[in-house]
Design an enzyme around this catalytic site. Structure first.
Site, PDB file in Angstrom:
ATOM      1  N   GLY A  11       0.831  -1.274  -0.113  1.00  0.00           N
ATOM      2  CA  GLY A  11       0.081  -0.115   0.125  1.00  0.00           C
ATOM      3  C   GLY A  11       0.853   1.157  -0.055  1.00  0.00           C
ATOM      4  N   GLY A  13      -0.847   4.692   0.010  1.00  0.00           N
ATOM      5  CA  GLY A  13      -1.742   5.897   0.239  1.00  0.00           C
ATOM      6  C   GLY A  13      -1.224   6.729   1.182  1.00  0.00           C
ATOM      7  CG  PHE A 100      -8.928  -1.821  -3.197  1.00  0.00           C
ATOM      8  CD1 PHE A 100      -9.761  -1.743  -4.117  1.00  0.00           C
ATOM      9  CD2 PHE A 100      -8.374  -0.590  -2.661  1.00  0.00           C
ATOM     10  CE1 PHE A 100     -10.531  -0.749  -4.772  1.00  0.00           C
ATOM     11  CE2 PHE A 100      -8.910   0.749  -3.188  1.00  0.00           C
ATOM     12  CZ  PHE A 100      -9.939   0.400  -4.304  1.00  0.00           C
ATOM     13  CE  LYS A 209     -10.821   5.192  12.826  1.00  0.00           C
ATOM     14  NZ  LYS A 209     -10.032   6.288  12.167  1.00  0.00           N
ATOM     15  NE  ARG A 273      -8.813   9.711   4.113  1.00  0.00           N
ATOM     16  CZ  ARG A 273      -8.131   8.750   3.809  1.00  0.00           C
ATOM     17  NH1 ARG A 273      -8.720   7.853   3.314  1.00  0.00           N
ATOM     18  NH2 ARG A 273      -6.813   9.032   4.032  1.00  0.00           N
TER      19      ARG A 273
HETATM   20  N1  LIG Z   1      -4.728   8.188   6.346  1.00  0.00           N
HETATM   21  C1  LIG Z   1      -4.571   7.995   7.787  1.00  0.00           C
HETATM   22  O1  LIG Z   1      -4.622   8.879   8.459  1.00  0.00           O
HETATM   23  C2  LIG Z   1      -4.940   6.444   8.332  1.00  0.00           C
HETATM   24  C3  LIG Z   1      -4.222   6.365   9.844  1.00  0.00           C
HETATM   25  C4  LIG Z   1      -4.686   5.019  10.130  1.00  0.00           C
HETATM   26  C5  LIG Z   1      -4.996   3.901   9.596  1.00  0.00           C
HETATM   27  N2  LIG Z   1      -5.473   4.365   8.173  1.00  0.00           N
HETATM   28  C6  LIG Z   1      -6.111   3.136   7.134  1.00  0.00           C
HETATM   29  O2  LIG Z   1      -5.085   2.669   6.375  1.00  0.00           O
HETATM   30  C7  LIG Z   1      -5.779   2.059   5.301  1.00  0.00           C
HETATM   31  C8  LIG Z   1      -4.943   2.578   4.037  1.00  0.00           C
HETATM   32  O3  LIG Z   1      -5.509   4.097   4.026  1.00  0.00           O
HETATM   33  P1  LIG Z   1      -4.424   5.242   3.283  1.00  0.00           P
HETATM   34  O4  LIG Z   1      -4.963   6.486   3.973  1.00  0.00           O
HETATM   35  O5  LIG Z   1      -3.064   4.717   3.342  1.00  0.00           O
HETATM   36  O6  LIG Z   1      -5.015   5.126   1.852  1.00  0.00           O
HETATM   37  P2  LIG Z   1      -5.726   6.542   0.821  1.00  0.00           P
HETATM   38  O7  LIG Z   1      -6.987   6.625   1.062  1.00  0.00           O
HETATM   39  O8  LIG Z   1      -4.714   7.707   1.249  1.00  0.00           O
HETATM   40  O9  LIG Z   1      -5.213   6.010  -0.615  1.00  0.00           O
HETATM   41  C9  LIG Z   1      -5.897   5.190  -1.155  1.00  0.00           C
HETATM   42  C10 LIG Z   1      -5.230   3.964  -1.846  1.00  0.00           C
HETATM   43  O10 LIG Z   1      -5.739   3.214  -2.473  1.00  0.00           O
HETATM   44  C11 LIG Z   1      -5.113   2.621  -3.440  1.00  0.00           C
HETATM   45  N3  LIG Z   1      -5.804   1.845  -4.300  1.00  0.00           N
HETATM   46  C12 LIG Z   1      -6.523   2.154  -5.230  1.00  0.00           C
HETATM   47  N4  LIG Z   1      -7.025   1.326  -6.142  1.00  0.00           N
HETATM   48  C13 LIG Z   1      -6.755   0.182  -5.601  1.00  0.00           C
HETATM   49  C14 LIG Z   1      -6.743  -1.150  -5.831  1.00  0.00           C
HETATM   50  N5  LIG Z   1      -7.538  -1.327  -6.792  1.00  0.00           N
HETATM   51  N6  LIG Z   1      -5.891  -2.261  -5.278  1.00  0.00           N
HETATM   52  C15 LIG Z   1      -5.330  -1.590  -4.231  1.00  0.00           C
HETATM   53  N7  LIG Z   1      -4.987  -0.500  -3.981  1.00  0.00           N
HETATM   54  C16 LIG Z   1      -5.798   0.429  -4.413  1.00  0.00           C
HETATM   55  C17 LIG Z   1      -4.356   3.710  -4.001  1.00  0.00           C
HETATM   56  O11 LIG Z   1      -3.090   3.332  -4.740  1.00  0.00           O
HETATM   57  C18 LIG Z   1      -3.924   4.601  -3.025  1.00  0.00           C
HETATM   58  O12 LIG Z   1      -2.542   4.190  -2.450  1.00  0.00           O
HETATM   59  C19 LIG Z   1      -7.112   2.526   5.405  1.00  0.00           C
HETATM   60  O13 LIG Z   1      -7.876   1.295   5.757  1.00  0.00           O
HETATM   61  C20 LIG Z   1      -7.130   3.460   6.589  1.00  0.00           C
HETATM   62  O14 LIG Z   1      -8.437   3.356   7.228  1.00  0.00           O
HETATM   63  C21 LIG Z   1      -5.507   5.438   7.502  1.00  0.00           C
END
Ligand SMILES: NC(=O)c1ccc[n+]([C@@H]2O[C@H](COP(=O)([O-])OP(=O)(O)OC[C@H]3O[C@@H](n4cnc5c(N)ncnc54)[C@H](O)[C@@H]3O)[C@@H](O)[C@H]2O)c1
Length: 355
Positions: A11, A13, A100, A209, A273
């Protein structure tokens, strides 16, 4: 497991890039024990200027799309091919949006080392359509890849972690060797970790949450009083605990007072978010799909999907009346009831029948 352990981040993101940078910096202090390159699987994207996201990350050391203006250490390498990214990895950190997970794990089948282990940072779960039981991300990783899977959740808003603002997290692990590795890779003066054996409860709390944070957003968007907003959080938190207990008994009730429980809920309800999207929906009557598509630059809302899974699970168990905050969250997301209904229904919460 080899002496120089390899790490792959599945991942890239907002959170994925942040944790890749965090671990990347940490291994520089652990040169004898860890391979110095952190491989980060990045689903390839063509950016507006025609460049490839992986190439931009590797040249600029910045994920300009999902974590702009934060420089990643040079030992983080973005790799577009999933199988290449996990090849030879001893530790796989899963951090993709939960929708995903099944597809990604299927693609990884038979491609990871048999003595590797995973840790999920993913907030969300599925409900099995046949059995109507919860299907957790850790369980999907474990059963598809045939490796153990830990969980790590907490009040960890990515941008703040990237800015090295103090936070803490809760790790679910039943293996002291794995716990020690996670401590080595994650624990730092500004990022403290605590361990419990409750892998699944930690994960469920992380998913739930987001739904209660949306309810806080609905209440704030409607300009509810502070007392009402506090009641939403308390009743929502009570429902989170009761929901976890439908799945498993916790090792200690203290788990709910950890970062994965009350702290993550507070952080998300202050301005995460899902909170922001829900607040906007209550203020403007735009749909959450529209807000996600127009306002979030590719980032995804986890709350609406989780609200649907929770609703399906509770409906199948005939328990919706016991969880009115979760029920209303889903119905509001669907546009079936107005956000104000959530506030009006508080007075009949089953919590008041008990004492
Ligand atoms: N952002 C935060 O502050 C945060 C903190 C703790 C936990 N999380 C959790 O981490 C997880 C990832 O969140 P994030 O913030 O890194 O992602 P994000 O929402 O910023 O980004 C979306 C990601 O999804 C990917 N994506 C899109 N289509 C895809 C596919 N078909 N297959 C696989 N990947 C695909 C994209 O490449 C991108 O990396 C989520 O479960 C979120 O709840 C996020």
């Amino acid at each position: 497991m080899s002496s120089s352990k390899k790490i792959a981040i599945v991942g890239s993101g907002n959170w994925g890039s942040t944790i890749a940078g965090h671990v990347g910096e940490k291994v520089l202090q652990l040169q004898d024990e860890y391979d110095q390159q952190i491989v980060m699987w990045c689903k390839e994207e063509i950016l507006d200027d025609g460049s490839k996201l992986t190439e931009v990350i590797n040249e600029k050391h910045e994920n300009t799309k999902y974590l702009p203006n934060k420089i990643l250490p040079e030992n983080v390498l973005a790799v577009p091919a999933l199988d290449e990214a996990v090849k030879d990895a001893d530790i796989l950190i899963f951090v993709i949006p939960h929708q995903f997970v099944k597809q990604t794990c299927e693609e990884l089948k038979s491609k990871v080392k048999s003595d590797a282990f995973a840790i999920t940072l993913i907030k969300g779960f599925y409900v099995d359509e046949e059995t109507n039981e919860l299907l957790l991300v850790s369980e999907i990783i474990k059963s598809t890849l045939n490796i153990p899977c830990l969980s790590m959740m907490g009040a960890n808003i990515a941008k703040e972690v990237a800015d090295k603002v103090f936070c803490e997290a809760t790790v679910g692990s039943r293996d002291s060797r794995h716990s020690e590795i996670v401590r080595q890779l994650i624990d730092r003066p500004y990022f403290r970790v605590r361990f419990y054996p409750d892998v699944e409860i930690i994960e469920i709390l992380g998913a739930l949450k987001n739904v209660i944070a949306m309810c806080a957003g609905f209440a704030d968007g409607l300009k509810a009083g502070f007392n009402t907003r506090a009641a939403i959080l308390r009743l929502g938190f009570r429902e989170m605990i009761n929901f976890c207990r439908l799945h498993a008994k916790e090792s200690s009730p203290d788990i709910y007072l950890e970062s994965c429980g009350i702290a993550d809920l507070i952080a998300s309800a202050l301005g995460g978010r899902n909170y922001n999207g829900a607040k906007k929906m209550a203020e403007t009557s735009r749909s959450l799909e529209d807000i996600e598509r127009e306002d979030l630059n590719g980032q995804l809302l986890q709350g609406p999907g989780t609200a649907k899974e929770v609703y399906t699970f509770l409906k199948g168990k005939n328990l919706l009346d016991q969880f009115p905050v979760f029920r209303d969250a889903y119905l509001i997301c669907q546009g079936q009831v107005e956000p104000k209904q959530l506030l009006e229904n508080l007075t009949h919460h089953p919590e008041y029948n008990e004492k």
